[in-house]
Design a protein around this motif. Sequence first.
Motif, short mmCIF file in Angstrom:
data_model
loop_
_atom_site.label_atom_id
_atom_site.label_comp_id
_atom_site.label_asym_id
_atom_site.label_seq_id
_atom_site.Cartn_x
_atom_site.Cartn_y
_atom_site.Cartn_z
N VAL A 37 0.85 -1.20 0.00
CA VAL A 37 0.00 0.00 0.00
C VAL A 37 0.88 1.25 0.00
CG1 VAL A 37 -1.63 1.35 1.38
CG2 VAL A 37 -2.01 -1.09 1.04
N GLY A 40 2.10 2.15 -3.20
CA GLY A 40 1.07 2.60 -4.12
C GLY A 40 0.54 1.53 -5.06
N HIS A 41 0.77 0.27 -4.74
CA HIS A 41 0.37 -0.79 -5.64
C HIS A 41 -0.96 -1.44 -5.26
CE1 HIS A 41 1.12 -3.52 -8.91
NE2 HIS A 41 0.86 -4.55 -8.11
N TRP A 42 -1.16 -1.73 -3.99
CA TRP A 42 -2.41 -2.33 -3.54
C TRP A 42 -3.26 -1.28 -2.84
CZ3 TRP A 42 -0.19 -7.35 -0.94
CH2 TRP A 42 0.19 -8.25 -1.94
N ARG A 43 -4.59 -1.46 -2.94
CA ARG A 43 -5.50 -0.50 -2.32
C ARG A 43 -6.55 -1.13 -1.42
NH1 ARG A 43 -5.26 4.49 -5.79
NH2 ARG A 43 -3.69 3.90 -7.28
N ASP A 44 -6.76 -2.42 -1.54
CA ASP A 44 -7.82 -3.05 -0.77
C ASP A 44 -7.46 -4.51 -0.51
OD1 ASP A 44 -10.19 -3.21 0.61
OD2 ASP A 44 -11.48 -3.20 -1.16
N ARG A 60 -5.61 -4.47 -6.43
CA ARG A 60 -5.11 -3.19 -6.91
C ARG A 60 -6.21 -2.14 -6.83
NH1 ARG A 60 -2.23 -5.63 -12.10
NH2 ARG A 60 -4.19 -6.71 -11.99
N ARG A 61 -7.42 -2.53 -7.21
CA ARG A 61 -8.61 -1.69 -7.09
C ARG A 61 -9.73 -2.57 -6.54
NH1 ARG A 61 -6.46 -1.09 -11.80
NH2 ARG A 61 -5.38 0.81 -12.32
#
Length: 116
Positions: A37, A40-44, A60-61
């Motif tokens: 995170v 900046g690669h994974w978000r959830d 990723r999204r």
Amino acid sequence: MGVVTPFPLAPGQGRPGQIGFDRPELMRILDLYGRMVAAGHWRDYAIDLGRDAAVFAAFRRAAERPEYRIEKRPALRNRQGMWALVNEAGAVLRRGHELGPVLAPVERRLMKLVEG
């Protein structure tokens, strides 16, 4: 003293009805997730605790399929190993008896993300 009542087991089986992650396992997985995170690669993420497996999925999204799934299947402990790293297409990238070596491909990818 009072009477201690054990948790009920699955009918006809001597194992719990739900597989879960131990605290050190979850700490290791969430540490990797936090670093991804920060890069900046994974978000959830999502956690699925079922009867046969415990699965940690990283996205990723939020609206996509998970990029990676980290699966714990204790039934495979004596065979290929209970840990598996599965990619977005469903292919098993790594399987093993220990969590660290199974997470190694993601760790290497993190190093490339941070360097680049």
